[in-house]
Design a protein around this motif. Structure first.
Motif, PDB file in Angstrom:
ATOM      1  N   GLY A 105      30.294  26.246 -21.568  1.00 40.38           N
ATOM      2  CA  GLY A 105      30.199  25.875 -20.161  1.00 40.38           C
ATOM      3  C   GLY A 105      31.345  26.427 -19.344  1.00 40.38           C
ATOM      4  N   PHE A 106      31.271  26.139 -18.053  1.00 44.51           N
ATOM      5  CA  PHE A 106      32.227  26.671 -17.093  1.00 44.51           C
ATOM      6  C   PHE A 106      33.661  26.262 -17.414  1.00 44.51           C
ATOM      7  N   ALA A 107      33.905  24.980 -17.605  1.00 41.48           N
ATOM      8  CA  ALA A 107      35.280  24.509 -17.836  1.00 41.48           C
ATOM      9  C   ALA A 107      35.878  25.144 -19.087  1.00 41.48           C
ATOM     10  N   GLU A 108      35.082  25.278 -20.146  1.00 39.32           N
ATOM     11  CA  GLU A 108      35.577  25.874 -21.385  1.00 39.32           C
ATOM     12  C   GLU A 108      35.866  27.355 -21.191  1.00 39.32           C
ATOM     13  N   THR A 109      35.034  28.029 -20.415  1.00 40.67           N
ATOM     14  CA  THR A 109      35.268  29.449 -20.124  1.00 40.67           C
ATOM     15  C   THR A 109      36.559  29.609 -19.335  1.00 40.67           C
ATOM     16  N   VAL A 110      36.758  28.766 -18.329  1.00 37.38           N
ATOM     17  CA  VAL A 110      37.978  28.815 -17.529  1.00 37.38           C
ATOM     18  C   VAL A 110      39.194  28.563 -18.415  1.00 37.38           C
ATOM     19  N   ASP A 111      39.130  27.564 -19.271  1.00 37.54           N
ATOM     20  CA  ASP A 111      40.250  27.278 -20.179  1.00 37.54           C
ATOM     21  C   ASP A 111      40.595  28.493 -21.022  1.00 37.54           C
ATOM     22  N   ASP A 112      39.578  29.155 -21.555  1.00 35.97           N
ATOM     23  CA  ASP A 112      39.851  30.293 -22.423  1.00 35.97           C
ATOM     24  C   ASP A 112      40.362  31.493 -21.633  1.00 35.97           C
ATOM     25  N   LEU A 113      39.834  31.726 -20.451  1.00 43.47           N
ATOM     26  CA  LEU A 113      40.364  32.811 -19.618  1.00 43.47           C
ATOM     27  C   LEU A 113      41.843  32.582 -19.331  1.00 43.47           C
ATOM     28  N   LYS A 114      42.201  31.359 -18.992  1.00 42.49           N
ATOM     29  CA  LYS A 114      43.601  31.037 -18.703  1.00 42.49           C
ATOM     30  C   LYS A 114      44.479  31.201 -19.941  1.00 42.49           C
ATOM     31  N   ARG A 115      43.932  30.929 -21.100  1.00 42.92           N
ATOM     32  CA  ARG A 115      44.677  31.048 -22.354  1.00 42.92           C
ATOM     33  C   ARG A 115      44.854  32.521 -22.761  1.00 42.92           C
ATOM     34  N   GLN A 116      43.825  33.311 -22.569  1.00 40.81           N
ATOM     35  CA  GLN A 116      43.821  34.696 -23.052  1.00 40.81           C
ATOM     36  C   GLN A 116      44.491  35.687 -22.090  1.00 40.81           C
ATOM     37  N   PHE A 117      44.364  35.436 -20.778  1.00 36.32           N
ATOM     38  CA  PHE A 117      44.770  36.417 -19.778  1.00 36.32           C
ATOM     39  C   PHE A 117      45.962  35.929 -18.973  1.00 36.32           C
ATOM     40  N   GLN A 118      46.765  36.864 -18.488  1.00 36.56           N
ATOM     41  CA  GLN A 118      47.950  36.532 -17.706  1.00 36.56           C
ATOM     42  C   GLN A 118      47.626  36.527 -16.212  1.00 36.56           C
TER      43      GLN A 118
END
Length: 158
Positions: A105-118
């Protein structure tokens, strides 16, 4: 006011360009970034992720002095990191779109983007996902119904 124009990414360059725009708009006027964007395309080799991921320190110094772009070294270095990360995720998942759709879902995607990307936060993630055509909640819902907590994902207000 109309939101940012959505695209149908055809190659990894398209994803990197949209993410880089989100990075450089963070804390800046979007109009300033938009006015300089043609210079960004030239300076960043049309957002070729393989080329950007392998920039030499001398080339980074050149970008940091390049008046065609916003000369924020941390954001330039984030773009290099993000290009390398996109290449890794594309190799791991078969395509960057498959990576984006591998979450629950959206929230999980956002969490991972924030974790992976600067330099990619809540709103940068929302902008990125919206522009590349991924499913996102309506902007009004995000702006009214969510709060930003430091270091955490967008969460419904209670």
């Amino acid at each position: 006011m109309e939101g940012p124009k959505q695209i149908k990414p055809k190659r990894l360059n398209d994803y990197l360009e949209v993410m880089s725009k989100a990075v450089f708009q963070s804390g800046m006027s979007w109009q300033v970034v938009e006015a300089k964007w043609p210079g960004f395309r030239e300076a960043f080799f049309d957002f070729d992720p393989d080329r950007i991921a392998h920039l030499s320190p001398r080339e980074v110094d050149g970008l940091a002095a390049d008046t065609r772009i916003i000369r924020n070294r941390r954001k330039i270095e984030a773009t290099i990191h993000n290009a390398a990360t996109m290449l890794e995720l594309e190799a791991k998942h078969g395509s960057f779109q498959k990576y984006l759709r591998s979450h629950d879902g959206f929230a999980e995607t956002v969490d991972d983007l924030k974790r992976q990307f600067q330099f990619v936060g809540d709103m940068g993630s929302y902008y990125f996902l919206h522009v590349v055509g991924e499913e996102v909640p309506p902007h009004e819902e995000v702006m009214k119904g969510f709060r930003h907590a430091p270091g955490s994902r967008l969460r419904p207000r209670r």
